[in-house]
Design an enzyme around this catalytic site. Structure first.
Site, PDB file in Angstrom:
ATOM      1  N   LYS A 531      35.582  38.065  39.571  1.00  0.00           N
ATOM      2  CA  LYS A 531      34.854  36.803  39.359  1.00  0.00           C
ATOM      3  C   LYS A 531      33.959  36.473  40.552  1.00  0.00           C
ATOM      4  O   LYS A 531      32.794  36.100  40.391  1.00  0.00           O
ATOM      5  CB  LYS A 531      35.850  35.665  39.121  1.00  0.00           C
ATOM      6  CG  LYS A 531      36.772  35.873  37.936  1.00  0.00           C
ATOM      7  CD  LYS A 531      37.723  34.728  37.742  1.00  0.00           C
ATOM      8  CE  LYS A 531      38.718  34.586  38.897  1.00  0.00           C
ATOM      9  NZ  LYS A 531      39.606  35.736  39.051  1.00  0.00           N
ATOM     10  N   THR A 532      34.503  36.611  41.760  1.00  0.00           N
ATOM     11  CA  THR A 532      33.723  36.282  42.960  1.00  0.00           C
ATOM     12  C   THR A 532      32.527  37.216  43.118  1.00  0.00           C
ATOM     13  O   THR A 532      31.418  36.772  43.439  1.00  0.00           O
ATOM     14  CB  THR A 532      34.615  36.357  44.208  1.00  0.00           C
ATOM     15  OG1 THR A 532      35.696  35.430  44.078  1.00  0.00           O
ATOM     16  CG2 THR A 532      33.828  36.027  45.461  1.00  0.00           C
ATOM     17  N   ASP A 585      34.050  29.197  45.467  1.00  0.00           N
ATOM     18  CA  ASP A 585      34.957  30.323  45.224  1.00  0.00           C
ATOM     19  C   ASP A 585      36.415  29.874  45.274  1.00  0.00           C
ATOM     20  O   ASP A 585      36.814  29.125  46.184  1.00  0.00           O
ATOM     21  CB  ASP A 585      34.709  31.413  46.275  1.00  0.00           C
ATOM     22  CG  ASP A 585      35.486  32.685  45.961  1.00  0.00           C
ATOM     23  OD1 ASP A 585      35.701  32.968  44.772  1.00  0.00           O
ATOM     24  OD2 ASP A 585      35.868  33.375  46.920  1.00  0.00           O
ATOM     25  N   ASP A 586      37.199  30.332  44.277  1.00  0.00           N
ATOM     26  CA  ASP A 586      38.649  30.117  44.257  1.00  0.00           C
ATOM     27  C   ASP A 586      38.997  28.629  44.367  1.00  0.00           C
ATOM     28  O   ASP A 586      39.497  28.151  45.395  1.00  0.00           O
ATOM     29  CB  ASP A 586      39.296  30.904  45.394  1.00  0.00           C
ATOM     30  CG  ASP A 586      40.776  31.180  45.112  1.00  0.00           C
ATOM     31  OD1 ASP A 586      41.313  30.582  44.153  1.00  0.00           O
ATOM     32  OD2 ASP A 586      41.377  31.976  45.851  1.00  0.00           O
ATOM     33  N   LYS A 613      29.256  16.622  39.531  1.00  0.00           N
ATOM     34  CA  LYS A 613      28.608  15.796  38.504  1.00  0.00           C
ATOM     35  C   LYS A 613      27.316  15.134  38.986  1.00  0.00           C
ATOM     36  O   LYS A 613      26.538  14.645  38.179  1.00  0.00           O
ATOM     37  CB  LYS A 613      29.577  14.708  38.027  1.00  0.00           C
ATOM     38  CG  LYS A 613      30.705  15.231  37.167  1.00  0.00           C
ATOM     39  CD  LYS A 613      31.353  14.098  36.402  1.00  0.00           C
ATOM     40  CE  LYS A 613      32.547  13.561  37.103  1.00  0.00           C
ATOM     41  NZ  LYS A 613      33.294  12.565  36.319  1.00  0.00           N
ATOM     42  N   LYS A 686      39.814  44.964  40.610  1.00  0.00           N
ATOM     43  CA  LYS A 686      40.070  45.044  42.043  1.00  0.00           C
ATOM     44  C   LYS A 686      41.238  45.972  42.340  1.00  0.00           C
ATOM     45  O   LYS A 686      41.185  46.789  43.270  1.00  0.00           O
ATOM     46  CB  LYS A 686      40.343  43.651  42.612  1.00  0.00           C
ATOM     47  CG  LYS A 686      40.477  43.625  44.135  1.00  0.00           C
ATOM     48  CD  LYS A 686      40.734  42.232  44.665  1.00  0.00           C
ATOM     49  CE  LYS A 686      39.504  41.375  44.569  1.00  0.00           C
ATOM     50  NZ  LYS A 686      39.696  40.052  45.230  1.00  0.00           N
TER      51      LYS A 686
END
Length: 716
Positions: A531-532, A585-586, A613, A686
């Site tokens: 994802k990163t 991230d994370d 937002k 990974k």
């Protein structure tokens, strides 16, 4: 010609402001009428009088204040007036007082229109020089006139001297300490000529701030170029303070410093904020009072006729923090703010001051200073656009271009387009970097004997290398993002391809949309699915002006308040750029989430909710890409709903894992395909790459037995 200073031959002639020569000397210097003489940088009108001895020159007592005592030898030169129309004065400003203070009665008034007509009739076709002294009889009293400023015809040129003509506008002001008052000054003649006639922003070293200067003039100076009587009738007092705020390096201090160069009058007082503070009790407040002492003294003497006093505070946030926020126990910051407030807008407030403050941290300023009547003009000095960057590049390359050191192949417009998100200071650094590469080529590696400056040229390649070397603070955090995709993006199959295509399409649609300005994407999936890396690659491919990574790795050891401030600052920076991307991230680690309890940081959570937002300002667009290993946790924290789009990043199937291995360029991928087919369940990319790395032999081939054993050890 050398002439000896002597008395004026007649008292009546003493009030003409002319110098008197013997007939012979007058004939020698020109004769045939009046001659203009340049003596000690002042131009006088010379006339012939038979009572003056040859070799001498008759002057009055006022002229002797500048020229010297009787018997002194003067050097007189014939002055030839220019032939163009610029010789005529457009405006002359004169400070008036009694010649003899004992004559003062305290109730005398000068009618401005009557006095102006007297000056024009008495001294017409004479030259007046700035700082010159004259005397004239007015209503039975001798009035001393001090020429404080002259301006060319029509404001077309501000010099030190000019000829008084019938169209010259005479402005009167009270001399310091005089008891004279001025009445009846016409509105057209009562304007305060605070601006110099000619100033060019590029010559002053300021570029890309035309709109900001327009706002500053309209808000802070427009009221000061019209008569005080008009302002009184409008009922709108002058602006007394302005605040310039924005990112570092955008030119705030430069603007404040150069404002003094575009104004007539006193030089601004420039104060570095921390210099005001002192360890001694009451000394800091005394330092503040001392800054206003000159303005107070002049305002008591001259009232609204006094000159404008500008006080510039650099890093004003260092002394004007929010009261009550400092925990040093001394309360010095609070009392300094109180003292400053009382001077700007207190009971005995002044009308001849302008406070200019500069700061990178407007949020730290005390609110009382920012209200109308104090630092009410607040101008944001943002990063320059392409046109502004071009102006700044021209400023910093002007000298090398004039000297012939700038190669003709350098396209400044190309550099302006390629230096997105550069501040003015960073553009200056770019020019320095390019110059250093050019100098390195001509200095022979430091060997003095090999230096050949004849070939010195700063070329296009030097600037392009400078663009790579100078990293803008508000640009792309490319090193952080590259670190996340060291191995590149490996396509495992149709699903991963669609995922990348969907995310790319979303970013493209935002860029072309005329309605949507905010896009938030959540990439969620099990740990190790890439994802990163995917988010970082999207950020790099987007080529947005501003791309920053917010990672838990950069927050180790920070408390939750510090984390919240860091996140908020990143978003604030992003909102300053027209096209920005923030990668979170994370999210679970950012929130300090742990299942036992459960526990999380509500401060960080609320910060993220607000920042994600928050809509960008008009004309700006923002993309937020976040990664998470647990969408269920985000849903419980009500964070999942703030994202526009949630994309699932799945682990690899056995077939997709084999396809990934095929992209690694390994020679014996087929030997381990059977091992992968025996794996139960999906495979995080990974872990797969880690297993492959640990299974390579000395020849760079995958050891099948070791590969199978490592898969089991990795829990697959």
């Amino acid at each position: 010609m050398e002439l000896i200073l002597a008395k004026c031959p007649d008292q009546n002639l003493a009030l003409t402001n002319c110098l008197y020569l013997s007939s012979a000397d007058h004939e020698t210097l020109g004769g045939g009428g009046d001659v203009y003489l340049l003596i000690k940088n002042i131009v006088y009108t010379g006339k012939a009088d038979p009572r003056v001895e040859p070799g001498t020159i008759g002057v009055n007592s006022i002229q002797r204040r500048h020229l010297g005592s009787n018997g002194d030898v003067l050097q007189a030169m014939v002055f030839s007036p220019p032939t163009d129309e610029a010789v005529g004065l457009g405006t002359v400003t004169i400070a008036v007082d009694y010649v003899q203070k004992a004559k003062a009665r305290g109730d005398d008034k000068i009618d401005a229109d009557e006095f102006a007509k007297l000056v024009l009739s008495r001294f017409q076709l004479q030259f007046l020089t700035a700082d010159q002294l004259l005397a004239v009889e007015y209503r039975g009293d001798n009035i001393l006139m001090h020429v404080t400023a002259v301006e060319g015809a029509g404001g077309g040129g501000s010099g030190t001297r000019g000829m008084l003509v019938s169209s010259t506008e005479v402005l009167l002001v009270k001399a310091p300490g005089t008891v004279l008052s001025i009445s009846g000054q016409a509105a057209s003649a009562a304007k305060q000529n605070i601006f110099r006639a000619e100033f060019n922003f590029e010559k002053m070293g300021i570029g890309g701030l035309d709109k900001e200067f327009s706002d500053i003039f309209r808000r802070a100076f427009a009221s000061r170029v019209v008569p005080a009587s008009v302002i009184a009738k409008l009922g709108t007092p002058h602006v007394k303070g302005m605040l310039l705020y924005g990112p570092p390096g955008t030119g705030k201090t430069l603007i404040a410093r150069q404002i003094g160069k575009m104004l007539n009058g006193k030089e601004p007082k420039i104060v570095n904020g921390p210099e005001v503070l002192s360890k001694y009790v009451g000394q800091s407040e005394e330092n503040i009072r001392a800054l206003f002492a000159d303005a107070e003294a002049e305002y008591k003497e001259r009232g609204d006729d006094s000159e404008l006093h500008i006080i510039i505070f650099d890093e004003i946030d260092s002394i004007c923090k929010q009261r009550g926020s400092s925990r040093d126990g001394t309360g010095v910051h609070d009392t300094v703010v109180n003292q400053l407030l009382s001077k700007i807008d207190g009971v005995d407030s002044l009308n001849n001051i302008l406070i200019i403050g500069m700061t990178n941290r407007k949020d730290m300023m005390d609110e009382a200073l920012l209200r109308p009547g104090r630092l009410e003009v607040q101008v944001q000095i943002s990063l320059p656009d392409a046109h502004g960057r071009l102006q700044i590049l021209r400023i910093h390359t002007a000298k090398m271009d004039e000297a012939g050191y700038l190669d003709k192949g350098v396209d400044l417009e190309e550099l302006a387009q390629g230096s997105k998100n550069f501040s003015g200071a960073e553009i200056e650094g770019l020019v320095k970097s390019a110059s250093s590469y050019a100098l390195a080529r001509t200095t022979g590696g430091g060997d003095v004997k090999k230096i050949d400056l004849s070939a010195l040229k700063v070329g296009r390649e030097d600037f392009l290398r400078g663009l790579d070397e100078i990293t803008p603070a508000f640009g792309v955090a490319s090193e952080d993002l590259q670190q996340c995709v060291r191995g590149g993006i490996l396509k495992g199959g149709e699903a991963s391809g669609k995922l990348v295509q969907t995310a790319t399409n979303l970013l493209s649609q935002l860029q072309s949309s005329k309605v949507t300005s905010l896009l938030s994407i959540l990439l969620e999936g099990p740990p190790g699915t890439g994802k990163t890396a995917l988010a970082a690659q999207l950020a790099l491919d987007s080529q947005f002006n501003f791309s920053k990574l917010v990672s838990p790795n950069a927050m180790v050891g920070l408390n939750e308040n510090s984390k919240a401030q860091l996140i908020a600052k990143t978003f604030d920076d992003a909102h300053k750029s027209p096209l920005s991307l923030v990668l979170l991230d994370d999210l679970e680690r950012l929130l300090e989430y742990v299942r036992i309890g459960p526990r999380f940081s509500n401060v960080v959570l609320q910060t993220l909710l607000i920042c994600i937002k928050k809509q960008p300002k008009p004309g700006h667009k923002l993309v937020i890409i976040a990664t998470s290993s647990s969408a269920a946790v985000l849903e419980q924290l009500e964070l999942l709903d703030v994202f526009n789009v949630a994309l699932h990043v799945p682990p690899l199937s056995q077939v997709e894992a084999t396809a990934v291995l095929g992209q690694l360029g390994l020679p014996n991928v087929g030997e381990v395909a059977g091992v992968l087919s025996a794996v139960n369940g999906s495979i995080p990319v990974k872990k797969l790459l880690l297993v492959v790395e640990m299974s390579l032999d000395a020849a760079g081939r995958i050891d099948a037995a070791r590969f199978a054993a490592t898969l089991q050890e990795a829990g697959l």
